[in-house]
Design a protein around this motif. Sequence first.
Motif, PDB file in Angstrom:
ATOM      1  N   LYS A 192      -0.450   3.593  -2.992  1.00 45.37           N
ATOM      2  CA  LYS A 192      -1.816   3.876  -3.467  1.00 45.37           C
ATOM      3  C   LYS A 192      -2.639   4.514  -2.340  1.00 45.37           C
ATOM      4  O   LYS A 192      -3.339   5.509  -2.551  1.00 45.37           O
ATOM      5  CB  LYS A 192      -2.505   2.579  -3.915  1.00 45.37           C
ATOM      6  CG  LYS A 192      -1.994   2.006  -5.250  1.00 45.37           C
ATOM      7  CD  LYS A 192      -2.744   0.694  -5.562  1.00 45.37           C
ATOM      8  CE  LYS A 192      -2.139  -0.088  -6.711  1.00 45.37           C
ATOM      9  NZ  LYS A 192      -2.404   0.454  -8.037  1.00 45.37           N
ATOM     10  N   LEU A 193      -2.560   3.946  -1.135  1.00 48.47           N
ATOM     11  CA  LEU A 193      -3.318   4.490   0.006  1.00 48.47           C
ATOM     12  C   LEU A 193      -2.853   5.908   0.331  1.00 48.47           C
ATOM     13  O   LEU A 193      -3.675   6.790   0.593  1.00 48.47           O
ATOM     14  CB  LEU A 193      -3.132   3.599   1.247  1.00 48.47           C
ATOM     15  CG  LEU A 193      -3.949   2.312   1.271  1.00 48.47           C
ATOM     16  CD1 LEU A 193      -3.426   1.373   2.359  1.00 48.47           C
ATOM     17  CD2 LEU A 193      -5.434   2.601   1.514  1.00 48.47           C
ATOM     18  N   GLY A 194      -1.549   6.123   0.315  1.00 49.84           N
ATOM     19  CA  GLY A 194      -1.015   7.455   0.622  1.00 49.84           C
ATOM     20  C   GLY A 194      -1.526   8.489  -0.359  1.00 49.84           C
ATOM     21  O   GLY A 194      -2.048   9.538   0.028  1.00 49.84           O
ATOM     22  N   VAL A 195      -1.416   8.168  -1.651  1.00 47.45           N
ATOM     23  CA  VAL A 195      -1.738   9.149  -2.689  1.00 47.45           C
ATOM     24  C   VAL A 195      -3.251   9.367  -2.794  1.00 47.45           C
ATOM     25  O   VAL A 195      -3.716  10.495  -2.928  1.00 47.45           O
ATOM     26  CB  VAL A 195      -1.151   8.697  -4.046  1.00 47.45           C
ATOM     27  CG1 VAL A 195      -1.601   9.615  -5.177  1.00 47.45           C
ATOM     28  CG2 VAL A 195       0.373   8.647  -3.964  1.00 47.45           C
ATOM     29  N   LYS A 196      -4.019   8.276  -2.735  1.00 41.71           N
ATOM     30  CA  LYS A 196      -5.452   8.393  -3.026  1.00 41.71           C
ATOM     31  C   LYS A 196      -6.335   8.552  -1.789  1.00 41.71           C
ATOM     32  O   LYS A 196      -7.482   8.952  -1.899  1.00 41.71           O
ATOM     33  CB  LYS A 196      -5.915   7.154  -3.824  1.00 41.71           C
ATOM     34  CG  LYS A 196      -5.252   7.017  -5.180  1.00 41.71           C
ATOM     35  CD  LYS A 196      -5.697   8.093  -6.153  1.00 41.71           C
ATOM     36  CE  LYS A 196      -4.817   8.197  -7.388  1.00 41.71           C
ATOM     37  NZ  LYS A 196      -4.839   7.050  -8.265  1.00 41.71           N
ATOM     38  N   GLN A 197      -5.828   8.159  -0.618  1.00 46.62           N
ATOM     39  CA  GLN A 197      -6.705   8.146   0.557  1.00 46.62           C
ATOM     40  C   GLN A 197      -6.230   9.093   1.663  1.00 46.62           C
ATOM     41  O   GLN A 197      -7.042   9.756   2.284  1.00 46.62           O
ATOM     42  CB  GLN A 197      -6.799   6.713   1.101  1.00 46.62           C
ATOM     43  CG  GLN A 197      -7.825   6.516   2.187  1.00 46.62           C
ATOM     44  CD  GLN A 197      -9.251   6.755   1.711  1.00 46.62           C
ATOM     45  OE1 GLN A 197      -9.581   6.491   0.561  1.00 46.62           O
ATOM     46  NE2 GLN A 197     -10.085   7.301   2.591  1.00 46.62           N
ATOM     47  N   ILE A 198      -4.922   9.159   1.881  1.00 44.17           N
ATOM     48  CA  ILE A 198      -4.430   9.872   3.068  1.00 44.17           C
ATOM     49  C   ILE A 198      -4.053  11.320   2.773  1.00 44.17           C
ATOM     50  O   ILE A 198      -4.457  12.230   3.484  1.00 44.17           O
ATOM     51  CB  ILE A 198      -3.230   9.112   3.678  1.00 44.17           C
ATOM     52  CG1 ILE A 198      -3.716   7.757   4.214  1.00 44.17           C
ATOM     53  CG2 ILE A 198      -2.573   9.920   4.795  1.00 44.17           C
ATOM     54  CD1 ILE A 198      -2.628   6.815   4.654  1.00 44.17           C
ATOM     55  N   LEU A 199      -3.293  11.548   1.702  1.00 39.70           N
ATOM     56  CA  LEU A 199      -2.808  12.900   1.416  1.00 39.70           C
ATOM     57  C   LEU A 199      -3.897  13.741   0.753  1.00 39.70           C
ATOM     58  O   LEU A 199      -4.671  13.234  -0.064  1.00 39.70           O
ATOM     59  CB  LEU A 199      -1.581  12.832   0.500  1.00 39.70           C
ATOM     60  CG  LEU A 199      -0.357  12.116   1.081  1.00 39.70           C
ATOM     61  CD1 LEU A 199       0.752  12.044   0.034  1.00 39.70           C
ATOM     62  CD2 LEU A 199       0.150  12.845   2.314  1.00 39.70           C
ATOM     63  N   ASP A 200      -3.914  15.030   1.087  1.00 40.24           N
ATOM     64  CA  ASP A 200      -4.916  15.891   0.449  1.00 40.24           C
ATOM     65  C   ASP A 200      -4.356  16.610  -0.766  1.00 40.24           C
ATOM     66  O   ASP A 200      -5.062  17.335  -1.448  1.00 40.24           O
ATOM     67  CB  ASP A 200      -5.534  16.864   1.460  1.00 40.24           C
ATOM     68  CG  ASP A 200      -4.474  17.644   2.217  1.00 40.24           C
ATOM     69  OD1 ASP A 200      -3.297  17.569   1.812  1.00 40.24           O
ATOM     70  OD2 ASP A 200      -4.831  18.315   3.197  1.00 40.24           O
ATOM     71  N   ARG A 201      -3.048  16.481  -1.018  1.00 41.64           N
ATOM     72  CA  ARG A 201      -2.499  16.937  -2.308  1.00 41.64           C
ATOM     73  C   ARG A 201      -1.434  15.950  -2.769  1.00 41.64           C
ATOM     74  O   ARG A 201      -0.964  15.124  -1.987  1.00 41.64           O
ATOM     75  CB  ARG A 201      -1.957  18.366  -2.221  1.00 41.64           C
ATOM     76  CG  ARG A 201      -0.750  18.558  -1.311  1.00 41.64           C
ATOM     77  CD  ARG A 201      -0.301  20.032  -1.334  1.00 41.64           C
ATOM     78  NE  ARG A 201       0.780  20.280  -0.403  1.00 41.64           N
ATOM     79  CZ  ARG A 201       2.073  20.305  -0.732  1.00 41.64           C
ATOM     80  NH1 ARG A 201       2.449  20.087  -1.984  1.00 41.64           N
ATOM     81  NH2 ARG A 201       3.000  20.542   0.185  1.00 41.64           N
ATOM     82  N   ARG A 202      -1.105  16.017  -4.056  1.00 46.00           N
ATOM     83  CA  ARG A 202      -0.120  15.093  -4.616  1.00 46.00           C
ATOM     84  C   ARG A 202       1.246  15.340  -3.999  1.00 46.00           C
ATOM     85  O   ARG A 202       1.686  16.485  -3.909  1.00 46.00           O
ATOM     86  CB  ARG A 202      -0.001  15.302  -6.127  1.00 46.00           C
ATOM     87  CG  ARG A 202      -1.106  14.677  -6.924  1.00 46.00           C
ATOM     88  CD  ARG A 202      -0.972  15.053  -8.377  1.00 46.00           C
ATOM     89  NE  ARG A 202       0.184  14.429  -9.008  1.00 46.00           N
ATOM     90  CZ  ARG A 202       0.239  13.145  -9.324  1.00 46.00           C
ATOM     91  NH1 ARG A 202      -0.777  12.366  -9.089  1.00 46.00           N
ATOM     92  NH2 ARG A 202       1.306  12.641  -9.891  1.00 46.00           N
ATOM     93  N   PRO A 203       1.944  14.284  -3.596  1.00 49.26           N
ATOM     94  CA  PRO A 203       3.300  14.511  -3.090  1.00 49.26           C
ATOM     95  C   PRO A 203       4.231  14.978  -4.211  1.00 49.26           C
ATOM     96  O   PRO A 203       4.019  14.665  -5.385  1.00 49.26           O
ATOM     97  CB  PRO A 203       3.712  13.132  -2.570  1.00 49.26           C
ATOM     98  CG  PRO A 203       2.800  12.152  -3.206  1.00 49.26           C
ATOM     99  CD  PRO A 203       1.539  12.876  -3.556  1.00 49.26           C
ATOM    100  N   ASP A 204       5.245  15.747  -3.842  1.00 48.48           N
ATOM    101  CA  ASP A 204       6.246  16.201  -4.811  1.00 48.48           C
ATOM    102  C   ASP A 204       7.307  15.139  -5.025  1.00 48.48           C
ATOM    103  O   ASP A 204       8.050  15.182  -6.007  1.00 48.48           O
ATOM    104  CB  ASP A 204       6.905  17.487  -4.292  1.00 48.48           C
ATOM    105  CG  ASP A 204       5.877  18.579  -4.077  1.00 48.48           C
ATOM    106  OD1 ASP A 204       5.314  19.047  -5.075  1.00 48.48           O
ATOM    107  OD2 ASP A 204       5.593  18.928  -2.907  1.00 48.48           O
TER     108      ASP A 204
END
Lengths: 259, 259
Positions: free
Chosen positions: A81-93
Amino acid sequence: MPKKPLILVTNDDGITAPGIRTLIEVMNTIGDVVVVAPDSPQSGMGHAITINSTLHIEKVTIGNGNQLEYSSSGTPADCVKLGVKQILDRRPDLCVSGINHGSNSSINVIYSGTMSAAIEAGIEGIPAIGFSLCDYNWNANFDHCKAYIKTIAENVLKHGLDSGTVLNVNFPKLDTTELKGIKVCRQAKANWEEVFDQRKSPNGKDYYWLTGKFVNLDKGEDTDEWALANGYVSVVPVQFDLTAHHSIQELNTWDFNEK
Amino acid sequence: MPKKPLILVTNDDGITAPGIRTLIEVMNTIGDVVVVAPDSPQSGMGHAITINSTLHIEKVTIGNGNQLEYSSSGTPADCVKLGVKQILDRRPDLCVSGINHGSNSSINVIYSGTMSAAIEAGIEGIPAIGFSLCDYNWNANFDHCKAYIKTIAENVLKHGLDSGTVLNVNFPKLDTTELKGIKVCRQAKANWEEVFDQRKSPNGKDYYWLTGKFVNLDKGEDTDEWALANGYVSVVPVQFDLTAHHSIQELNTWDFNEK
């Protein structure tokens, strides 16, 4: 040159575990890697999330490679959740979790923090895979997993996965030369027979350790347990719609108004 | 006179929560009740189990009634394991978990300690039901749930449940007079859109609270979300074989040997 895929990597053994280090090494050959993983071991956490406490993230540098790394106080599901919503600036593939130190085959999928991270990514609509090695040793040899992990991850990036589905991949404890290949399986109907190891504290109070024996009465050759026992890498498609659709008709015959 | 059924009761809000007190009250009208529940709230624990720490059990007396009660340091899943393997001298005929203070409909089943306890019992081969009220208020009114809980539990004792299946029962927040009855449903394909509430600690470090909005894009009238929004008690049969059987054929068309 086509853009490299963005890959989110996590695990449940903690960010310094040898298993995640191997997974990062392989993912660096496929795409741009961002690691968001627990700062301490979280085995047996199932799909726990942190709702009554605060979460912390720290940017860290561990080992070599081009990956960006973040260590978090959260559970594996929190990390996704933190990676997708807080850290990354685009959705991971792609999201990959592991390599877990220990099996997540059959019923273990239910207790697994590794798989809960993959399932969390699946819920977010991101193709996801959990990888586990059937060896609890911290210094286990992960070398025989590398080529298979690359092949499976590249296949998922190429073909995608059915909506609502993630992959549970387990490796037997073997050398590369002995592995027979990949087998797509169903989850074996196996479970744990728990035994509580009862002890006395210095002040005379009873306490318990959870121990147990894994028992597999499911002899199907289409199961993950069969595949692993016979030298195959097991791949089980896992869903998070838990509805037992086959039971709905039966339940509708019950008379809920009877007294 | 036939022997009364033995009923194991647990929850994830902790042994003193009003929800479990209501559930015990109803179960005392059906059978012999033994409570093994967490000594503190365990919401969001998913299917966590305690494998790297010790477990404690204490015999306690809380409120009235003939039930035996044990408070445990463990998670909801631990409590079921402890109840079945350590505390009870025979297998329970039924395990009930709840009543949870808050919804466990649709995707919430994945994060739910209440449902993980029911699923743990199901894995042990014990008919099991998780009950939840769509009201997070600690002082919520559980009165309208009582008659339905009794009916559903008695039906499960009478008919049994399919092997590998437990029930996820949710109650809308309503008065008895407004409830329209029971509806057997599938899990809605809904999920949480998380937002992390970012704050600064007194020493200037960032930290986060997990918050979010529940979003349901699944408009099916056969879903638990539809039932609850329309005044029904939702009953979803839940399975713990997570295999996405429909995906196996597709995965078998992948060429895992391609380079």
